[in-house]
Design an enzyme around this catalytic site. Structure first.
Site, PDB file in Angstrom:
ATOM      1  N   ARG A 197       1.196  10.040   1.207  1.00 26.66           N
ATOM      2  CA  ARG A 197       1.819  11.021   2.110  1.00 26.66           C
ATOM      3  C   ARG A 197       3.121  11.534   1.535  1.00 26.66           C
ATOM      4  O   ARG A 197       3.610  12.577   1.935  1.00 26.66           O
ATOM      5  CB  ARG A 197       2.106  10.368   3.455  1.00 26.66           C
ATOM      6  CG  ARG A 197       0.905  10.345   4.341  1.00 26.66           C
ATOM      7  CD  ARG A 197       1.245   9.632   5.623  1.00 26.66           C
ATOM      8  NE  ARG A 197       0.253   8.635   5.877  1.00 26.66           N
ATOM      9  CZ  ARG A 197       0.254   7.828   6.923  1.00 26.66           C
ATOM     10  NH1 ARG A 197       1.230   7.900   7.799  1.00 26.66           N
ATOM     11  NH2 ARG A 197      -0.712   6.974   7.104  1.00 26.66           N
TER      12      ARG A 197
ATOM     13  N   GLU B   7       0.886  -1.167   0.000  1.00 28.14           N
ATOM     14  CA  GLU B   7       0.000   0.000   0.000  1.00 28.14           C
ATOM     15  C   GLU B   7       0.921   1.213   0.000  1.00 28.14           C
ATOM     16  O   GLU B   7       1.567   1.503   0.999  1.00 28.14           O
ATOM     17  CB  GLU B   7      -0.899  -0.029   1.255  1.00 28.14           C
ATOM     18  CG  GLU B   7      -1.839   1.158   1.354  1.00 28.14           C
ATOM     19  CD  GLU B   7      -2.612   1.169   2.688  1.00 28.14           C
ATOM     20  OE1 GLU B   7      -3.051   0.096   3.176  1.00 28.14           O
ATOM     21  OE2 GLU B   7      -2.749   2.271   3.256  1.00 28.14           O
TER      22      GLU B   7
ATOM     23  N   THR C  90      -3.591   6.342   1.929  1.00 29.38           N
ATOM     24  CA  THR C  90      -3.782   7.751   2.307  1.00 29.38           C
ATOM     25  C   THR C  90      -4.259   8.561   1.100  1.00 29.38           C
ATOM     26  O   THR C  90      -3.808   9.673   0.857  1.00 29.38           O
ATOM     27  CB  THR C  90      -2.498   8.375   2.909  1.00 29.38           C
ATOM     28  OG1 THR C  90      -1.834   7.395   3.717  1.00 29.38           O
ATOM     29  CG2 THR C  90      -2.839   9.567   3.791  1.00 29.38           C
TER      30      THR C  90
ATOM     31  N   LYS D  81     -10.849  -0.901   6.101  1.00 28.48           N
ATOM     32  CA  LYS D  81      -9.636  -0.720   6.909  1.00 28.48           C
ATOM     33  C   LYS D  81     -10.056  -0.252   8.293  1.00 28.48           C
ATOM     34  O   LYS D  81     -10.794   0.735   8.409  1.00 28.48           O
ATOM     35  CB  LYS D  81      -8.743   0.321   6.231  1.00 28.48           C
ATOM     36  CG  LYS D  81      -7.525   0.754   7.042  1.00 28.48           C
ATOM     37  CD  LYS D  81      -6.569   1.544   6.161  1.00 28.48           C
ATOM     38  CE  LYS D  81      -5.409   2.088   6.974  1.00 28.48           C
ATOM     39  NZ  LYS D  81      -4.262   2.468   6.149  1.00 28.48           N
TER      40      LYS D  81
END
Ligand code: 3PG
Length: 213
Positions: free
Chosen positions: A46, A42, A70, A130
């Site tokens: 960021r 993943e 993210t 998640k």
């Protein structure tokens, strides 16, 4: 579960990765993950250039399952999918992102933690969500409590997962897989410590195999 979720569940742990220098680090990192038995990533948005990292990983290790993490906007989701991302993860839930992922024909894995959030994502029919941030929000006790009213979801707990608590999480039937950054510390990536990363993946793989048989 669908094919993608089955693959995620079989691998068991999804490394959450922040790559600062995709051109230098993405390919050797991907090879270390695969050699360590965790052919999934993943890649978090960021860091700038997350889409370039996704592309580089898919080129270096086409067999790897690569998603984006993210993801906070439809633009990021589009950039991720164009780069080859096979799933989109966000820390929370966004209707806009859900619609964008549907239009992009890519699986969305939203972050949930509260009963309201579980109930908000329910109409979308997701099998996998998640559970974030897992440890900080009550960990396994909370996951089990939430599964009573919402048995239709499998969860991917992320946040505070490590080699010590991984076995307990994976032993919970509601947990399809765990996410974590403990095996891909930014300092190790920046320093090119690929053997250390591979060894942490191997230790992870041993725990997954032991729990899942
Ligand atoms: C994430 O974005 O999923 C988390 O930062 C991962 O949590 P961890 O760093 O505690 O593993």
């Amino acid at each position: 579960m669908n094919e993608l979720n089955t693959r995620i569940s079989q691998i068991g742990v999804v490394p959450v990765i922040k790559i600062n220098d995709p051109e230098r680090d993405a390919a050797p990192l991907a090879r270390a993950l695969c050699a360590g038995g965790l052919p999934v990533a993943e890649i978090t948005f960021r860091a700038a250039g997350a889409d370039r990292a996704i592309r580089a990983i898919k080129e270096a290790c086409p067999e790897m399952l690569v998603g984006a993490g993210t993801v906070l906007s439809a633009e990021q989701a589009r950039a991720a999918v164009e780069a080859g991302a096979e799933f989109i993860v966000s820390p929370g839930f966004s209707c806009l992102l859900a619609e964008a992922c549907e239009a992009l024909n890519v699986q969305y894995i939203p972050g949930v933690i509260t009963p309201t959030e579980y109930q908000m994502v329910l109409p979308y029919g997701y099998e996998l969500v998640k559970f974030f941030p897992a440890e900080q929000s009550g960990g396994l006790a909370r996951i089990k409590a939430m599964s009573a009213p919402f048995p239709m979801f499998k969860v991917m707990p992320t946040g505070g997962i490590n080699l010590k608590n991984l076995e307990a999480y994976l032993s919970c039937p509601v947990v399809a897989a765990c996410g974590g950054s403990y095996m891909v510390k930014p300092a190790d990536i920046d320093a090119g410590n690929w053997d250390r990363i591979m060894n942490l993946c191997r230790q992870t793989r041993e725990i997954v195999d032991r729990v899942r048989g």
